[in-house]
Motif scaffolding. Structure first.
Motif, PDB file in Angstrom:
ATOM      1  N   ASP A   1       0.819  -1.218   0.000  1.00 56.40           N
ATOM      2  CA  ASP A   1       0.000   0.000   0.000  1.00 56.40           C
ATOM      3  C   ASP A   1       0.853   1.269   0.000  1.00 56.40           C
ATOM      4  N   ASN A   2       1.771   1.364   0.960  1.00 58.80           N
ATOM      5  CA  ASN A   2       2.611   2.577   0.999  1.00 58.80           C
ATOM      6  C   ASN A   2       3.962   2.338   1.654  1.00 58.80           C
ATOM      7  N   GLY A   3       4.269   1.092   1.940  1.00 57.44           N
ATOM      8  CA  GLY A   3       5.550   0.771   2.563  1.00 57.44           C
ATOM      9  C   GLY A   3       5.579   0.965   4.061  1.00 57.44           C
ATOM     10  N   ASP A   4       4.517   1.534   4.644  1.00 53.71           N
ATOM     11  CA  ASP A   4       4.468   1.785   6.084  1.00 53.71           C
ATOM     12  C   ASP A   4       3.784   0.603   6.768  1.00 53.71           C
ATOM     13  N   VAL A   5       4.586  -0.271   7.362  1.00 49.82           N
ATOM     14  CA  VAL A   5       4.034  -1.471   7.991  1.00 49.82           C
ATOM     15  C   VAL A   5       3.975  -1.345   9.509  1.00 49.82           C
ATOM     16  N   GLU A   6       4.377  -0.189  10.048  1.00 50.22           N
ATOM     17  CA  GLU A   6       4.430  -0.081  11.501  1.00 50.22           C
ATOM     18  C   GLU A   6       3.380   0.848  12.101  1.00 50.22           C
ATOM     19  N   SER A   7       2.814   1.747  11.324  1.00 44.41           N
ATOM     20  CA  SER A   7       1.867   2.716  11.883  1.00 44.41           C
ATOM     21  C   SER A   7       0.499   2.083  12.119  1.00 44.41           C
ATOM     22  N   PHE A   8      -0.113   2.430  13.230  1.00 39.67           N
ATOM     23  CA  PHE A   8      -1.472   1.996  13.541  1.00 39.67           C
ATOM     24  C   PHE A   8      -2.428   2.544  12.496  1.00 39.67           C
ATOM     25  N   ASN A   9      -3.344   1.688  12.007  1.00 37.66           N
ATOM     26  CA  ASN A   9      -4.286   2.066  10.963  1.00 37.66           C
ATOM     27  C   ASN A   9      -5.696   2.036  11.552  1.00 37.66           C
ATOM     28  N   GLU A  10      -6.270   3.205  11.731  1.00 39.30           N
ATOM     29  CA  GLU A  10      -7.588   3.303  12.372  1.00 39.30           C
ATOM     30  C   GLU A  10      -8.672   2.619  11.552  1.00 39.30           C
ATOM     31  N   THR A  11      -8.578   2.698  10.231  1.00 36.73           N
ATOM     32  CA  THR A  11      -9.595   2.055   9.385  1.00 36.73           C
ATOM     33  C   THR A  11      -9.606   0.558   9.609  1.00 36.73           C
ATOM     34  N   LEU A  12      -8.430  -0.052   9.656  1.00 35.42           N
ATOM     35  CA  LEU A  12      -8.366  -1.490   9.907  1.00 35.42           C
ATOM     36  C   LEU A  12      -8.849  -1.819  11.313  1.00 35.42           C
ATOM     37  N   PHE A  13      -8.538  -0.956  12.276  1.00 29.58           N
ATOM     38  CA  PHE A  13      -8.994  -1.226  13.638  1.00 29.58           C
ATOM     39  C   PHE A  13     -10.506  -1.138  13.737  1.00 29.58           C
TER      40      PHE A  13
END
Length: 437
Positions: free
Chosen positions: A180-192
């Motif tokens: 998606d964007n290479g960012d695999v560490e940031s919390f994703n509110e949509t997924l949560f």
């Protein structure tokens, strides 16, 4: 393992900065490898120490205590895709800078989350041998860092836990895919929010094994339908299902002890990487064996998209989830050997030791030990690690509460939107035939 080989061969080793040589270390008699290591500020090489054994006390206790206060990470501290490790770092169970040794990480996972000794070793060493620096015995829980020491020869990457498709992988519950964007560490509110929705729809407002089975399928289908590089073959297969059950096993307060994760507690771990106030670790050392319950809800064969989205194809060479012996063997004989085709000297010694430490995590399952680079030269003693006489672990009886269940206060996550009611009962009907066993 879709995309793995191309990723490895394109990886570029980062040169570690040279620091002043420690005055207390003598140069006399050092090998070339030891001199290189010493001149980089990491000192002479020695065989890495073994992981610790089980905890002396294996019951529940307060872990968000005065000795382990929460502290926000500094700008220079490293955090990664694993909320549990981020939590341990934020509370000082592991080094707050995000760089630590595998043996310390194993100990912290047991102390903070009451993770079973074998599971802690399996999880930690499977990640460490592909993402860590085995010569300096250091691992970054997130991005690649010169703080772990000089790189070994390519194609080894020593990339930290952010490295895609060797431990971190697609279809995380609260982190975006690398594609998606290479960012695999940031919390994703949509997924949560999807996590919350499925916890209400299938768990009655708690995240449990029923919700885990449905949400694991949903996230797999999300990857198949939206990520042309999606893969859930070994080694990601194990970590994906561990990720599904570990919140149930490790994040339910030990005084509650019912396998029903509160959603405010889930947010505290996933988003803030913080133990909830007054949090007590689980009541007994926890395995991840209930991942097979999640798999059984919607059996999935390991594989990945091979030619764009919706081209999911089973990988016949990937071990299946219940077979931990095959997962260990595949990881050592394939993934590790790809990264380290011809190690020598201190690197070879360190790899042999760490591969053995990894093996001890599956030894009780009757697995055969693998020697991917041959046995040690004398051909007689390959025991890098002999288990000491551990004291008996003090455990409560299985199936009982060590304390009466606690009264749970109200929490703030709102119910899933009304539109959820009209959704299909499960996502199984949308699953490609290739997923099913």
């Amino acid at each position: 393992m879709v995309g793995f080989i191309s990723f490895v061969t394109l990886a570029i080793a980062l040169a570690a900065p040279v620091t002043a040589f420690p005055a207390h270390v003598s140069l006399a008699g050092l090998s070339r490898e030891e001199l290189d290591m010493a001149m980089s500020g990491f000192g002479p090489y020695s065989t890495p120490p073994p992981p610790p054994g089980p905890l002396e006390f294996g019951g529940t206790k307060l872990v968000n205590d005065a000795e382990h206060p929460f502290m926000d990470p500094k700008d220079t501290d490293i955090r990664g895709p694993c909320p549990a490790l981020n939590t341990l770092a934020n509370h000082g169970y592991i080094n707050r800078n995000g760089i630590d040794t595998p043996s310390n990480i194993v100990r912290a996972a047991m102390e903070g989350f009451n993770m079973h000794n074998n599971l802690a070793k399996f999880t930690c060493y499977s990640a460490f041998v592909v993402n860590g620096n085995m010569v300096t015995d250091l691992l970054s829980i997130g991005e690649k860092s010169a703080k772990t020491g000089p790189d070994p020869p390519q194609p080894a990457i020593v990339g930290g836990l952010n490295t895609h498709n060797v431990f971190e992988g697609d279809s995380s519950m609260t982190r975006a895919d690398f594609y998606d964007n290479g960012d695999v560490e940031s919390f994703n509110e949509t997924l949560f929010q999807g996590f919350i929705e499925y916890s209400y729809r299938f768990g009655g407002g708690r995240y449990n094994l029923t919700a885990a089975g449905e949400y694991r399928l949903k996230r797999t289908l999300d990857g198949i339908q939206n990520n042309p590089t999606f893969t859930i073959a070994s080694p990601r297969l194990f970590s994906a299902y561990s990720e599904s059950v570990n919140p149930i096993n490790l994040w339910v307060d030990g005084r509650q002890d019912d396998g029903q994760l509160r959603l405010d507690h889930a947010r505290s771990f996933f988003e803030a990487a913080r133990f909830p106030d007054d949090f007590h670790r689980p009541a007994r050392p926890m395995t991840a064996d209930n991942e097979e319950v999640v798999l059984a809800a919607h059996p999935i064969e390991p594989g990945g998209n091979i030619n764009g989205v919706n081209t999911y194809t089973v990988d016949p060479n990937s071990p299946r989830l219940p077979d931990k012996c095959s997962i260990y063997e595949h990881h050592v004989n394939y993934t590790l050997r790809t990264l380290y085709p011809n190690p020598t000297g201190n690197l070879l010694d360190a790899i042999r030791a760490n591969v053995h430490y990894f093996y001890t995590s599956v030894q009780e399952r009757g697995c055969t030990e693998i020697y991917p680079y041959g046995r040690v030269e004398d051909g007689e003693n390959n025991a890098y690690y002999a288990s000491p006489d551990f004291p008996e672990v003090d455990l409560p009886d299985y199936g009982t509460f060590p304390y009466p269940p606690v009264d749970l206060p109200e929490y703030c996550d709102t119910p899933a939107p009304a539109a959820v009611e009209a959704a299909p009962e499960t996502a199984a009907e949308a699953a490609p035939e290739a997923l099913a066993t």
